[in-house]
Design a protein around this motif. Structure first.
Motif, PDB file in Angstrom:
ATOM      1  N   SER A 202     -24.581 -11.316 -39.333  1.00  0.00           N
ATOM      2  CA  SER A 202     -25.854 -11.093 -39.901  1.00  0.00           C
ATOM      3  C   SER A 202     -26.853 -11.913 -39.157  1.00  0.00           C
ATOM      4  CB  SER A 202     -25.923 -11.788 -41.435  1.00  0.00           C
ATOM      5  OG  SER A 202     -25.082 -13.240 -41.368  1.00  0.00           O
ATOM      6  N   GLU A 203     -26.596 -12.535 -37.951  1.00  0.00           N
ATOM      7  CA  GLU A 203     -27.593 -13.165 -37.295  1.00  0.00           C
ATOM      8  C   GLU A 203     -28.219 -12.486 -36.273  1.00  0.00           C
ATOM      9  OE1 GLU A 203     -24.897 -16.173 -35.032  1.00  0.00           O
ATOM     10  OE2 GLU A 203     -24.149 -16.936 -36.872  1.00  0.00           O
ATOM     11  N   SER A 204     -29.476 -13.105 -35.983  1.00  0.00           N
ATOM     12  CA  SER A 204     -30.295 -12.317 -35.029  1.00  0.00           C
ATOM     13  C   SER A 204     -31.317 -13.367 -34.591  1.00  0.00           C
ATOM     14  CB  SER A 204     -31.107 -10.984 -35.870  1.00  0.00           C
ATOM     15  OG  SER A 204     -31.939 -11.644 -36.651  1.00  0.00           O
ATOM     16  N   ALA A 205     -32.115 -12.763 -33.263  1.00  0.00           N
ATOM     17  CA  ALA A 205     -33.046 -13.784 -32.866  1.00  0.00           C
ATOM     18  C   ALA A 205     -34.126 -12.843 -32.132  1.00  0.00           C
ATOM     19  CB  ALA A 205     -32.346 -14.680 -31.762  1.00  0.00           C
ATOM     20  N   SER A 206     -35.422 -13.081 -32.308  1.00  0.00           N
ATOM     21  CA  SER A 206     -36.695 -12.438 -32.133  1.00  0.00           C
ATOM     22  C   SER A 206     -36.793 -13.112 -30.786  1.00  0.00           C
ATOM     23  CB  SER A 206     -37.430 -12.257 -32.822  1.00  0.00           C
ATOM     24  OG  SER A 206     -37.131 -11.616 -34.102  1.00  0.00           O
ATOM     25  N   LEU A 207     -36.972 -12.072 -29.634  1.00  0.00           N
ATOM     26  CA  LEU A 207     -37.435 -12.797 -28.348  1.00  0.00           C
ATOM     27  C   LEU A 207     -38.724 -12.150 -27.696  1.00  0.00           C
ATOM     28  CD1 LEU A 207     -33.882 -12.748 -26.702  1.00  0.00           C
ATOM     29  CD2 LEU A 207     -34.997 -15.002 -27.338  1.00  0.00           C
ATOM     30  N   THR A 208     -39.455 -13.085 -27.075  1.00  0.00           N
ATOM     31  CA  THR A 208     -40.611 -12.770 -26.528  1.00  0.00           C
ATOM     32  C   THR A 208     -40.754 -13.120 -25.065  1.00  0.00           C
ATOM     33  OG1 THR A 208     -42.031 -12.636 -28.278  1.00  0.00           O
ATOM     34  CG2 THR A 208     -43.214 -12.761 -26.370  1.00  0.00           C
ATOM     35  N   LYS A 209     -41.209 -12.136 -24.041  1.00  0.00           N
ATOM     36  CA  LYS A 209     -41.282 -12.317 -22.512  1.00  0.00           C
ATOM     37  C   LYS A 209     -42.494 -13.125 -22.111  1.00  0.00           C
ATOM     38  CE  LYS A 209     -38.077  -8.885 -21.036  1.00  0.00           C
ATOM     39  NZ  LYS A 209     -37.931  -7.753 -20.245  1.00  0.00           N
ATOM     40  N   VAL A 210     -42.312 -14.471 -21.701  1.00  0.00           N
ATOM     41  CA  VAL A 210     -43.609 -15.056 -21.263  1.00  0.00           C
ATOM     42  C   VAL A 210     -43.556 -15.346 -19.653  1.00  0.00           C
ATOM     43  CG1 VAL A 210     -44.002 -15.824 -23.597  1.00  0.00           C
ATOM     44  CG2 VAL A 210     -42.656 -17.313 -21.808  1.00  0.00           C
ATOM     45  N   THR A 211     -44.768 -15.770 -19.098  1.00  0.00           N
ATOM     46  CA  THR A 211     -44.662 -16.165 -18.036  1.00  0.00           C
ATOM     47  C   THR A 211     -43.911 -17.540 -17.641  1.00  0.00           C
ATOM     48  OG1 THR A 211     -46.624 -15.204 -17.361  1.00  0.00           O
ATOM     49  CG2 THR A 211     -46.159 -17.005 -15.852  1.00  0.00           C
ATOM     50  N   TYR A 212     -43.018 -17.501 -16.619  1.00  0.00           N
ATOM     51  CA  TYR A 212     -41.794 -18.506 -16.673  1.00  0.00           C
ATOM     52  C   TYR A 212     -41.491 -18.868 -15.257  1.00  0.00           C
ATOM     53  CZ  TYR A 212     -37.407 -20.855 -17.379  1.00  0.00           C
ATOM     54  OH  TYR A 212     -36.228 -21.653 -17.329  1.00  0.00           O
ATOM     55  N   THR A 213     -41.468 -20.370 -14.838  1.00  0.00           N
ATOM     56  CA  THR A 213     -40.993 -20.592 -13.731  1.00  0.00           C
ATOM     57  C   THR A 213     -39.664 -21.213 -13.675  1.00  0.00           C
ATOM     58  OG1 THR A 213     -43.414 -21.125 -12.872  1.00  0.00           O
ATOM     59  CG2 THR A 213     -41.613 -22.203 -11.503  1.00  0.00           C
ATOM     60  N   GLU A 214     -38.897 -20.765 -12.979  1.00  0.00           N
ATOM     61  CA  GLU A 214     -37.365 -21.656 -13.194  1.00  0.00           C
ATOM     62  C   GLU A 214     -37.045 -22.415 -12.119  1.00  0.00           C
ATOM     63  OE1 GLU A 214     -32.728 -19.964 -12.625  1.00  0.00           O
ATOM     64  OE2 GLU A 214     -34.224 -18.538 -12.494  1.00  0.00           O
ATOM     65  N   ASN A 215     -36.610 -23.556 -12.581  1.00  0.00           N
ATOM     66  CA  ASN A 215     -36.068 -24.709 -11.602  1.00  0.00           C
ATOM     67  C   ASN A 215     -34.648 -23.904 -11.224  1.00  0.00           C
ATOM     68  OD1 ASN A 215     -34.853 -26.788 -10.390  1.00  0.00           O
ATOM     69  ND2 ASN A 215     -35.762 -28.250 -11.792  1.00  0.00           N
ATOM     70  N   PRO A 216     -34.197 -23.789 -10.045  1.00  0.00           N
ATOM     71  CA  PRO A 216     -33.193 -23.387  -9.698  1.00  0.00           C
ATOM     72  C   PRO A 216     -32.013 -24.301  -9.905  1.00  0.00           C
ATOM     73  CG  PRO A 216     -34.326 -23.647  -7.708  1.00  0.00           C
ATOM     74  CD  PRO A 216     -35.161 -23.957  -8.956  1.00  0.00           C
TER      75      PRO A 216
END
Length: 475
Positions: A202-216
């Motif tokens: 029954s679990e779920s999660a709503s995701l939205t893509k945004v501008t993101y800078t990854e620290n490697p």
């Protein structure tokens, strides 16, 4: 030969003069398809690593301007022409790309993407040739997904309420907004996968893509195991913008008294060659001035052939924090460990012992560079303002000090282990399977280095590789 070189030079001068500005009203004139194709051909003719293998890139391919123009007009888009100039694109050159917007390309090179913060593998549901499920492999720090509390190892069976299948997974997972519907994975107590089940919960999660800078530098740990200080570094991209942060991580390892090191490159598709050389220098410390790696270009660019050296300082930065190790452990996967990651393994092996744990790597020994429509090709100085196209073609082969390439089939692991949805574990935790194998090797010196895991592999879905996900580039 001289005739065609003069012809091409005159084309370059004519192109640069006529395609930038309208002197009467100072408006930028958009480049035509012919002009874009002209840029593609001239750029590839000048820099492409496999130019000798492509007859249409030969210097004497055209004898007149008319013949050259007719050839360019045969292609409706610069992308279409570019693809015809790649050498064996399904086996050798799987990596050269063309981009319609060099600003977006530069963002990718700088680690700036549109992201919701998760990376995942896709698998066929056991017993099915069409039903698919996903497993989160990585949750990026300070991202949309991490803010929602998502975790590595979570299983999803549906998106937006639709069960994933071979016919819909691309459309469902490439939108900017979607809801993951999670599931439970059950091995039924066996190591075989045929009886495994994936059941929606029954679990779920709503995701939205945004501008993101990854620290490697995703994670660092100092583990004290039986009195042995083991440093763990999960490093996800060779991004020169984070060289100082990488060096600081090694400084912390030094302060903690680390004597053994595990570098987790399982999701590291590559990046800057120079940053790879810095990482190698942080591991060894005693080879300053020795050759770390070499790059070899085509006959047009031999003046750019470079020896990258072990060094004791970062250009524009401080002194390198080296651990002075004679052995290092590297964790790998078959889909994601590529390019500069493979370069580090290949280039350290002539100097120290490198124990690879995980899977066979991707097999990419070539380096690319950004090519602009400018007189210099490799910089934006004097760039044609009529368009924003740029190319990222393979321009050099990279070897270690012994002139050994990374095989096209990849580097074989010393200890073979495969990640599975049933055993992902927590990254940096001593019980995570790949790290646990390294710890066991460190603490038991007589352990055989030819182990293989007994878990049967699930059938993975072949996912499209994102741009620059498996790249190594020359700054």
């Amino acid at each position: 030969m001289k005739k065609i070189k003069i012809l091409l030079l005159s084309c370059i001068v004519l192109f640069s003069v006529t395609s930038c500005f309208d002197d009467l009203d100072d408006n930028i004139i958009p480049s035509s398809t012919l002009e874009l194709n002209d840029f593609v051909w001239k750029g590839m003719n000048a820099v492409y690593l496999y130019k000798p293998e492509i007859p249409n890139l030969a210097d004497d391919r055209f004898t007149t301007n008319i013949e050259y123009t007719e050839y360019l007009n045969d292609y409706d888009t610069p992308e279409e022409l570019f693809e015809t100039l790649k050498y064996l694109p399904n086996t050798v050159d799987r990596f050269s790309r063309i981009y319609s917007n060099y600003n977006e390309l530069q963002d990718l090179l700088d680690g700036i993407t549109l992201s919701n913060g998760i990376e995942y593998n896709l698998y066929f549901v056991p017993g099915s040739d069409s039903e698919i499920f996903g497993a989160i492999t990585l949750v990026l720090n300070n991202s949309v997904a991490s803010d929602l509390g998502l975790e590595r190892g979570q299983i999803f069976r549906a998106v937006n309420g639709q069960n994933l299948s071979s016919s819909n997974y691309v459309d469902l997972l490439t939108t900017n907004d979607y809801t993951l519907n999670f599931a439970d994975y059950d091995t039924n107590g066996t190591t075989e996968t045929a009886d495994d089940t994936v059941t929606l919960n029954s679990e779920s999660a709503s995701l939205t893509k945004v501008t993101y800078t990854e620290n490697p530098i995703h994670k660092t740990e100092v583990l004290d195991i039986s009195g042995i200080k083991i440093g763990y570094l999960m490093y996800n991209a060779f991004n020169g913008g984070f060289n100082d942060a990488l060096n600081n991580a090694f400084g912390e390892f030094n302060v903690a008294g680390v004597t053994e090191l595990v570098i987790d490159l399982r999701y590291n598709g590559g990046g800057s060659v120079q940053t790879a050389a810095y990482l190698g220098s942080m591991v060894t410390g005693g080879n300053t001035g020795d050759i770390f790696s070499k790059t070899f270009h085509n006959e047009n660019l031999q003046s750019r052939d470079t020896n990258y050296l072990f060094t004791n300082s970062i250009t524009g930065g401080g002194s390198i924090n080296s651990l002075n190790l004679s052995k290092v452990y590297v964790l790998t996967t078959s889909k994601r460990t590529a390019s500069a990651s493979e370069l580090v393994i290949n280039s350290l092996k002539p100097y120290i012992e490198v124990i690879v744990i995980g899977e066979n790597t991707v097999g990419k020994t070539q380096a690319s560079s950004t090519v602009y429509d400018s007189p210099t090709l490799f910089t934006q100085e004097g760039i044609n303002l009529g368009h924003t196209y740029a190319m990222q073609p393979l321009i050099a082969n990279s070897t270690n000090v012994n002139d050994e390439l990374v095989p096209g089939t990849g580097l074989l692991p010393d200890i073979e282990l495969t990640e599975s949805p049933s055993n992902f574990g927590i990254l940096g935790d001593i019980n995570e399977p790949l790290l646990a194998a390294a710890i066991q090797n460190i603490t038991f010196a007589d352990r055989s280095s030819n182990q293989t895991n007994e878990v049967y592999k699930l059938r993975e879905v072949k996912q499209k590789i994102a741009p620059l996900e498996q790249d190594m580039f020359i700054d």
